[in-house]
Design an enzyme around this catalytic site. Sequence first.
Site, short mmCIF file in Angstrom:
data_model
loop_
_atom_site.label_atom_id
_atom_site.label_comp_id
_atom_site.label_asym_id
_atom_site.label_seq_id
_atom_site.Cartn_x
_atom_site.Cartn_y
_atom_site.Cartn_z
N SER A 217 19.64 -29.91 1.63
CA SER A 217 20.43 -31.00 2.19
C SER A 217 20.32 -32.20 1.25
CB SER A 217 19.89 -31.38 3.58
OG SER A 217 19.90 -30.26 4.44
N GLY A 222 26.15 -33.89 0.70
CA GLY A 222 26.36 -32.66 1.43
C GLY A 222 25.24 -31.66 1.26
N ASP A 249 17.66 -29.61 11.86
CA ASP A 249 17.31 -28.45 12.68
C ASP A 249 18.56 -27.68 13.09
OD1 ASP A 249 14.78 -29.57 12.47
OD2 ASP A 249 14.96 -30.61 14.39
#
Length: 303
Positions: A217, A222, A249
């Site tokens: 990430s 992005g 998560d």
Amino acid sequence: MILTVTLNTALDITYRVKALRPHASHRVTEVTERPGGKGLNVARVLAALGHETTVTGFAGGDTGRTLRDALRGEERVRDALVPVGGATRRTIAVVDTATGDTTQLNEPGPLVTPAEWAAFQESYERLLRSASAVALCGSLPPGVPVGAYATLVRAARAVSVPVLLDTSGEPLRRGIAARPDVVKPNADELAELTGSHEPLGAMKDARRRGAHAVVASLGAEGLVALTPEGEWRVPAPDRLSGNPTGAGDSAVAGLLSAAAEGLPWPDRLSRAVALSAATVVAPVAGEFDRATYEDLVSKITVK
């Protein structure tokens, strides 16, 4: 069944205030309380997507009892947490509704004894027998060996259960050497692991260290994935206002659910990004706004 491991479970408490100001008294406009910790958030999103899940890790004290009581109401989520003598931690998220910013306060967690760690390992190995995949998520509570995730990765690989590792620091460094199928660091965790701030070079380094695939990430840039099948980039959607707690998560849940459904890597990544963005606009971690998710997943471009 998908198994999620949260060694440092938490009771997540979210306060909403009109504006957060240092050194000031605040009137809380809304309070929510629910089971938390990275793997529990992953499990709830998986369940919302229709997947049967089992959660394991540690729970203890009054906070642990509150957490387990709340889990009883979760559909498709089975509680296999291991009891400990210490008290489960709390995490406090304070959401400034004027700006959408969130301030997070995380307690360290209970002290886990060697006997409790051994009991967990026995339970984990039993659960692996019926698991289609396992996610190892989050920080380690005091007392758990720093190489704990490496041990758990090796146990999953020994019975051919695919394993995703989502942690940081030394637990990640040691865990990745045990050759997990996927690791999902953010930009800072990837740089800390490899010493490189150049994403592609750092991801190649992470694969050399043992990861079969790396999904990173990169915030506003992005998500990037480097796998044996190729390299993909997914631009981040336009900035959404809300609470980012749990967004990573939800990305893990997207990767796991799409893999369980046999989808190719581009579809796994688009689902991960859409779920992550849809979690930001949801009121609490472990939830996602379904309308936002369904709108984004059809628009996201994987390059």
